[in-house]
Design an enzyme around this catalytic site. Structure first.
Site, PDB file in Angstrom:
ATOM      1  N   TYR A 107       9.628  27.166  14.101  1.00  0.00           N
ATOM      2  CA  TYR A 107      10.873  27.455  13.387  1.00  0.00           C
ATOM      3  C   TYR A 107      11.092  26.426  12.269  1.00  0.00           C
ATOM      4  CZ  TYR A 107      12.848  30.661  16.997  1.00  0.00           C
ATOM      5  OH  TYR A 107      13.115  31.705  17.843  1.00  0.00           O
ATOM      6  N   GLY A 108      10.536  25.234  12.471  1.00  0.00           N
ATOM      7  CA  GLY A 108      10.818  24.096  11.583  1.00  0.00           C
ATOM      8  C   GLY A 108      10.735  24.372  10.091  1.00  0.00           C
ATOM      9  N   CYS A 144      16.176  23.832  21.270  1.00  0.00           N
ATOM     10  CA  CYS A 144      15.385  23.667  20.056  1.00  0.00           C
ATOM     11  C   CYS A 144      16.320  23.035  19.037  1.00  0.00           C
ATOM     12  CB  CYS A 144      14.900  25.030  19.576  1.00  0.00           C
ATOM     13  SG  CYS A 144      14.105  24.998  17.957  1.00  0.00           S
ATOM     14  N   ASN A 145      15.895  21.920  18.491  1.00  0.00           N
ATOM     15  CA  ASN A 145      16.762  21.220  17.535  1.00  0.00           C
ATOM     16  C   ASN A 145      16.968  22.036  16.267  1.00  0.00           C
ATOM     17  OD1 ASN A 145      17.095  18.108  18.462  1.00  0.00           O
ATOM     18  ND2 ASN A 145      15.208  19.000  19.234  1.00  0.00           N
ATOM     19  N   CYS A 201      13.247  16.698  18.251  1.00  0.00           N
ATOM     20  CA  CYS A 201      12.496  17.948  18.376  1.00  0.00           C
ATOM     21  C   CYS A 201      12.033  18.005  19.815  1.00  0.00           C
ATOM     22  CB  CYS A 201      11.288  17.938  17.431  1.00  0.00           C
ATOM     23  SG  CYS A 201      10.175  19.336  17.678  1.00  0.00           S
ATOM     24  N   THR A 202      12.193  19.163  20.439  1.00  0.00           N
ATOM     25  CA  THR A 202      11.902  19.223  21.875  1.00  0.00           C
ATOM     26  C   THR A 202      10.395  19.147  22.172  1.00  0.00           C
ATOM     27  OG1 THR A 202      12.200  21.627  21.714  1.00  0.00           O
ATOM     28  CG2 THR A 202      14.032  20.357  22.594  1.00  0.00           C
TER      29      THR A 202
HETATM   30  N1  DGL Z   1      11.013  22.830  19.382  1.00  0.00           N
HETATM   31  C1  DGL Z   1      11.399  22.874  17.993  1.00  0.00           C
HETATM   32  C2  DGL Z   1      12.581  21.914  17.736  1.00  0.00           C
HETATM   33  O1  DGL Z   1      13.075  21.300  18.638  1.00  0.00           O
HETATM   34  C3  DGL Z   1      10.280  22.440  17.095  1.00  0.00           C
HETATM   35  C4  DGL Z   1       9.171  23.370  16.942  1.00  0.00           C
HETATM   36  C5  DGL Z   1       9.362  24.356  15.820  1.00  0.00           C
HETATM   37  O2  DGL Z   1       9.230  23.979  14.626  1.00  0.00           O
HETATM   38  O3  DGL Z   1       9.584  25.493  16.144  1.00  0.00           O
HETATM   39  O4  DGL Z   1      13.007  21.779  16.626  1.00  0.00           O
END
Ligand code: DGL
Length: 307
Positions: free
Chosen positions: A42-43, A73-74, A201-202
């Site tokens: 998602y980043g 997810c952050n 970020c998780t």
């Molecule tokens: N797990 C997502 C977060 O905490 C990072 C991975 C992503 O870019 O999707 O932001």
């Protein structure tokens, strides 16, 4: 209500680090988890697009049903927490505020660093959350998107811990090596004199030992997972919605938009517990769940203060 599961979601596997802490803190609770691996990461995506994903997955969890949702997810929290809180009738908890609170409690010199995806860092969500808790804290931010790639690649590289893989094979499989990438990202933060770094970020708790090695022992690392689990526990307790103790271990449910076998294999490593069954959820199914009223909320998301 008490016996309903807690709904948790992420762009993929990283949110399982939050599931680990939630199930540790609340051993009687059932979890329903969706990892949107088909659309991970998602980043780098536009936050408006991530907001739509939040509505889709929130609607899917709502239909389970669940008694509380955690956006593990952050990036998705930064993009869509406020929107999700407006859209859904159950409490929605994100990971940014708990991480910011833990950092504000931990810092002594009030210089706090935060690393995360480009989406999270550019949203400014952490700086705002930290300053809302203590306006005297200075926040130094750095987007570290390649850390997500390292975690994803490391998990696919075979058995053993990610840390062991990094130590043994980073120079062979990754050019430049993880430690070169990490120094490029982290040296400027170290020079700013931070005493606390939020792993925003998780995925990053899986790199904790290596990040600590690069930063040295004087910088305290904060992962929001534990603090988030505490907030989940407090919220359920306040509402009288904690699951009653039972002799049976709770049956968690896992689903992914991607490959189910891969999710089970890699997810078991992140969770440090066996994931036996994984359901597949199609992206068309998710898209079809968002009602026109909720789609309309997307248009006004900026106006209600979502970054
Ligand atoms: N797990 C997502 C977060 O905490 C990072 C991975 C992503 O870019 O999707 O932001």
């Amino acid at each position: 209500m008490k016996t309903l599961p807690i709904g948790i979601f992420d762009s993929g596997l990283g949110g399982l680090t939050v599931v680990r802490e939630v199930t540790r803190a609340l051993p009687h609770e059932r979890v329903a988890y969706l990892g949107d691996t088909a659309r991970c990461p998602y980043g780098p995506r536009d936050l408006a697009e991530v907001r739509r994903f939040v509505l889709e997955i929130g609607s899917w969890l709502e239909a389970r049903p669940v008694k509380l949702m955690v956006i593990a997810c952050n990036t998705a929290t930064a993009a869509g927490l406020a929107l999700a809180q407006q859209a859904f009738g159950v409490p929605v908890i994100g990971v940014v505020e708990p991480g910011a609170r833990a950092a504000v409690h931990a810092t002594v010199n009030r210089n706090v660093g935060v690393i995360g995806t480009t989406g999270t860092i550019e949203s400014g969500a952490y700086s705002r959350a930290v300053r809302a808790l203590d306006a005297g804290v200075t926040v130094f931010s750095a987007a570290t998107p390649r850390f997500v790639d390292v975690v994803e690649a490391g998990l696919r590289m075979g058995p053993g811990t990610l840390e062991a893989w990094l130590a043994e094979s980073a120079d062979v499989f990754i050019r430049p090596s993880f430690y070169e990438i990490a120094r490029d990202y982290l040296d400027p933060l170290k020079r700013s004199g931070i005493d606390t770094l939020i792993l925003g970020c998780t995925h990053f708790p899986l790199l904790e030992t290596s990040i600590q090695q690069v930063l040295g022992p004087r910088v305290r690392l904060i992962s929001s997972a534990e603090e988030t689990a505490r907030e989940v526990a407090e919220t359920l307790e306040r509402r009288g919605h904690l699951a009653p103790a039972s002799g049976e271990p709770p049956a968690h449910a896992f689903a992914t938009t991607g490959d189910v076998a891969e999710f089970a294999r890699l997810g078991s490593r992140v969770l440090r517990a066996r994931i036996a069954d994984v359901a597949r959820v199609g992206l068309d199914e998710l898209a079809g769940l968002v009602s026109p009223e909720r789609t309309a909320l997307l248009g006004s998301a900026e106006a209600v203060g979502t970054p």
